[in-house]
Scaffold this motif. Structure first.
Motif, PDB file in Angstrom:
ATOM      1  N   VAL A  49       0.851  -1.193   0.000  1.00  0.00           N
ATOM      2  CA  VAL A  49       0.000   0.000   0.000  1.00  0.00           C
ATOM      3  C   VAL A  49       0.888   1.245   0.000  1.00  0.00           C
ATOM      4  CG1 VAL A  49      -1.816   1.266   1.201  1.00  0.00           C
ATOM      5  CG2 VAL A  49      -1.818  -1.240   1.218  1.00  0.00           C
ATOM      6  N   ASP A  50       0.974   1.895  -1.148  1.00  0.00           N
ATOM      7  CA  ASP A  50       1.828   3.050  -1.416  1.00  0.00           C
ATOM      8  C   ASP A  50       3.281   2.649  -1.658  1.00  0.00           C
ATOM      9  OD1 ASP A  50       2.298   5.720  -1.988  1.00  0.00           O
ATOM     10  OD2 ASP A  50       2.908   6.179   0.061  1.00  0.00           O
ATOM     11  N   ASP A  51       3.494   1.634  -2.501  1.00  0.00           N
ATOM     12  CA  ASP A  51       4.851   1.322  -2.937  1.00  0.00           C
ATOM     13  C   ASP A  51       5.203   2.150  -4.170  1.00  0.00           C
ATOM     14  OD1 ASP A  51       3.461   0.139  -5.009  1.00  0.00           O
ATOM     15  OD2 ASP A  51       4.292  -1.867  -4.703  1.00  0.00           O
ATOM     16  N   ALA A  80      -0.821   6.220   2.561  1.00  0.00           N
ATOM     17  CA  ALA A  80      -1.301   4.859   2.828  1.00  0.00           C
ATOM     18  C   ALA A  80      -2.655   4.824   3.542  1.00  0.00           C
ATOM     19  CB  ALA A  80      -0.256   4.073   3.604  1.00  0.00           C
ATOM     20  N   ASN A 135       1.764  -0.801   4.576  1.00  0.00           N
ATOM     21  CA  ASN A 135       2.662   0.001   3.749  1.00  0.00           C
ATOM     22  C   ASN A 135       3.996  -0.726   3.608  1.00  0.00           C
ATOM     23  OD1 ASN A 135       3.152   0.646   6.603  1.00  0.00           O
ATOM     24  ND2 ASN A 135       4.702   2.048   5.795  1.00  0.00           N
ATOM     25  N   LEU A 191      -5.094  -1.539   8.396  1.00  0.00           N
ATOM     26  CA  LEU A 191      -3.824  -1.124   7.821  1.00  0.00           C
ATOM     27  C   LEU A 191      -2.751  -1.285   8.885  1.00  0.00           C
ATOM     28  CD1 LEU A 191      -2.235   0.177   5.437  1.00  0.00           C
ATOM     29  CD2 LEU A 191      -2.563   2.382   6.600  1.00  0.00           C
ATOM     30  N   TYR A 230      -5.314   5.539   0.950  1.00  0.00           N
ATOM     31  CA  TYR A 230      -5.507   4.397   0.065  1.00  0.00           C
ATOM     32  C   TYR A 230      -6.304   3.301   0.771  1.00  0.00           C
ATOM     33  CZ  TYR A 230      -2.057   6.058  -3.394  1.00  0.00           C
ATOM     34  OH  TYR A 230      -1.385   6.756  -4.377  1.00  0.00           O
ATOM     35  N   TRP A 270       1.093  -0.727  10.046  1.00  0.00           N
ATOM     36  CA  TRP A 270       2.166   0.201   9.740  1.00  0.00           C
ATOM     37  C   TRP A 270       3.520  -0.480   9.912  1.00  0.00           C
ATOM     38  CZ3 TRP A 270       2.540   4.538   7.207  1.00  0.00           C
ATOM     39  CH2 TRP A 270       3.739   5.248   7.262  1.00  0.00           C
ATOM     40  N   GLN A 302       4.416   8.189   2.958  1.00  0.00           N
ATOM     41  CA  GLN A 302       3.572   7.001   3.125  1.00  0.00           C
ATOM     42  C   GLN A 302       2.541   7.228   4.232  1.00  0.00           C
ATOM     43  OE1 GLN A 302       5.714   3.208   3.459  1.00  0.00           O
ATOM     44  NE2 GLN A 302       7.338   4.033   2.161  1.00  0.00           N
TER      45      GLN A 302
END
Length: 480
Positions: free
Chosen positions: A347-349, A429, A404, A441, A432, A443, A425
């Motif tokens: 997620v957010d690469d 993230a 992330n 999510l 997203y 971290w 991020q």
């Protein structure tokens, strides 16, 4: 009493072992930015009920940290075990390590954090790799990493895993944790390992041990190679030309075998009485349809692969694997058991950064994604990794969570020059995760949240921004 971090770091896999202790420059960007978002409700499979929840990876369950994490809105803590420390010799268990594990889990639970447990099968003791077909072998005879045993093909390795899980359940009562992560490769994710000891193998495929090739010592319900002796790139097999459909059959067997290993792990946990959620971490987006088609046409020789991320060697092809996993596990699912959730670890690469810059942007999820023909739609190559993975998971009927990628400076997290900094991020993230309807999510990583002043407070601000009901969440400045 604080639990020393060394208790679980002794043989920690690469993604955790090289965690950064400080955030990169750029936190000022986050501190000066206000994110105005309104979260949409989606039914969550997690314990905290509807909405998006937050957790941390690589938690130490340190008493000096957990209260601050909880107050800031964190509800889940991933604790990663090391099998090698737990069972250094067959049937001989390290009681000191076991006590530390129990203490960590108790500390997190008492602070109100639900534990997500990583089993540490990718941090195995050396004796497991010495079992019959215990270590992966590539097409040039190179051995896989000693601490990532051959759970895909080796019956002896699976027997050892059963014993480890039984003892682990006796020690910590697995149903006391909220979820368990299952995987076969590096970092406990789906897939084969990607590094070989053979300098002659630039692209190692891991199906050339005796069990996979001949059936000697093969795990139950696993099949031998459909072309024994054939190696990727070879134009002939048994005196005849190798056609693209032959290669496709071989790769489908290779890919499905590693998916079957994850299914076996999940079913083994269920057989031992585990009734909570199972998380399936997924690295990146695997091979895209166009990449697989080109690679098969070239007999997997590596010369036509559009990407060089090791997805094909890792056996990752989500359009088929996730449907296979979901269907097989649904057959044995009972109403009292928790869900199996796909966990997209990207997620957010870097692919999200690239897709975000397109016109129109192709980075975040859209409601119709899972209804598209994902194997023939040419537009999917423009998507971010997590958008592609989430679409495939939902198409298969799986709920989805995410994490992330972590600092781009940390080795083996997939970071590169395009990857957002951790500060960026932290902005992207959570949005997203909200937009894609994730229920959790995680971290990456707790150390990064707690290593710099005010960082946890910034994370708490993001949590408040995306949650429907921010009441009860206070902004903690530090968990150091």
């Amino acid at each position: 009493m604080a639990v020393p971090e060394v208790a679980i770091d002794a043989a920690r896999p690469a993604r955790r072992r090289f965690r950064r202790r400080a955030l990169a420059a750029g936190l000022a960007l986050l501190a000066a930015t206000t994110v105005l978002v309104t979260a949409t409700r989606s039914q969550s499979a997690m314990d905290d009920g509807p909405g998006l929840n937050f957790g941390v990876l690589g938690s130490t369950c340190d008493p000096d940290r957990v209260a601050a994490l909880r107050a800031s809105g964190v509800r889940y803590a991933e604790v990663e075990l090391t099998w090698g420390a737990f069972e250094p010799a067959p049937g001989r268990y390290d009681r000191v390590y076991q006590d530390r594990v129990r203490q960590m889990l108790d500390t997190c639970a008492q602070a109100g954090l639900s534990v997500v447990l990583t089993l540490g099968l990718h941090a195995a003791p050396p004796w497991v790799g010495e079992l019959a077909a215990g270590t992966y072998r590539d097409q040039a005879g190179g051995l896989g990493p000693a601490d990532v045993p051959n759970v895909v093909f080796s019956a002896a390795v699976r027997d050892a895993v059963r014993g480890y899980l039984a003892e682990l359940d006796r020690v910590v009562l697995l149903n006391s944790v909220a979820a368990i992560r299952v995987g076969t490769g590096y970092n406990g994710e789906l897939g084969y390992p990607t590094e070989s000891t053979s300098p002659a193998t630039a692209r190692p495929f891991w199906a050339f041990d005796e069990a996979a090739q001949t059936g000697a010592g093969l795990a139950e319900d696993v099949s031998v190679s459909p072309m024994p002796g054939w190696t990727p790139g070879s134009p002939t097999w048994n005196g005849r030309d190798v056609r693209p459909e032959d290669v496709r059959t071989w790769f489908r067997w290779y890919s499905q075998s590693v998916a079957d290993a994850v299914i076996w792990l999940a079913q083994t946990l269920r057989d031992q009485g585990f009734e909570r959620d199972i998380h399936l971490p997924l690295a990146g987006r695997g091979a895209l349809p166009r990449d697989l088609t080109a690679a098969v046409a070239a007999r997997l020789d590596g010369r036509t692969m559009a990407t060089d991320d090791g997805s094909l060697e890792a056996g990752l092809y989500y359009p088929e694997q996730l449907h296979h996993i979901a269907q097989r596990l649904a057959q044995s699912q009972s109403p009292r058991q928790g869900a199996v959730l796909a966990d997209t670890a990207s997620v957010d690469d870097a692919t999200a950064v690239t897709a975000r810059r397109r016109s129109p942007a192709e980075d975040s999820c859209r409601p119709e994604d899972s209804d598209r023909d994902l194997e023939s739609d040419p537009e999917v190559v423009r998507w971010s990794s997590f958008r592609w993975t989430i679409a495939n998971a939902r198409s298969a009927g799986l709920d989805v969570i995410g994490e992330n990628p972590g600092s781009p400076d940390t080795p083996r997290t997939g970071g590169n020059a395009l990857t957002d900094s951790l500060a960026e991020q932290m902005l992207q993230a959570p949005q997203y995760a909200r937009d894609c309807g994730l229920s959790l999510l995680m971290w990456a990583f707790e150390d990064d949240l707690c290593s710099a002043p005010a960082t946890l407070g910034m994370f708490a601000t993001q949590i408040r921004a995306v949650k429907d009901d921010p009441s009860g969440i206070s902004v903690e400045e530090s968990c150091a």
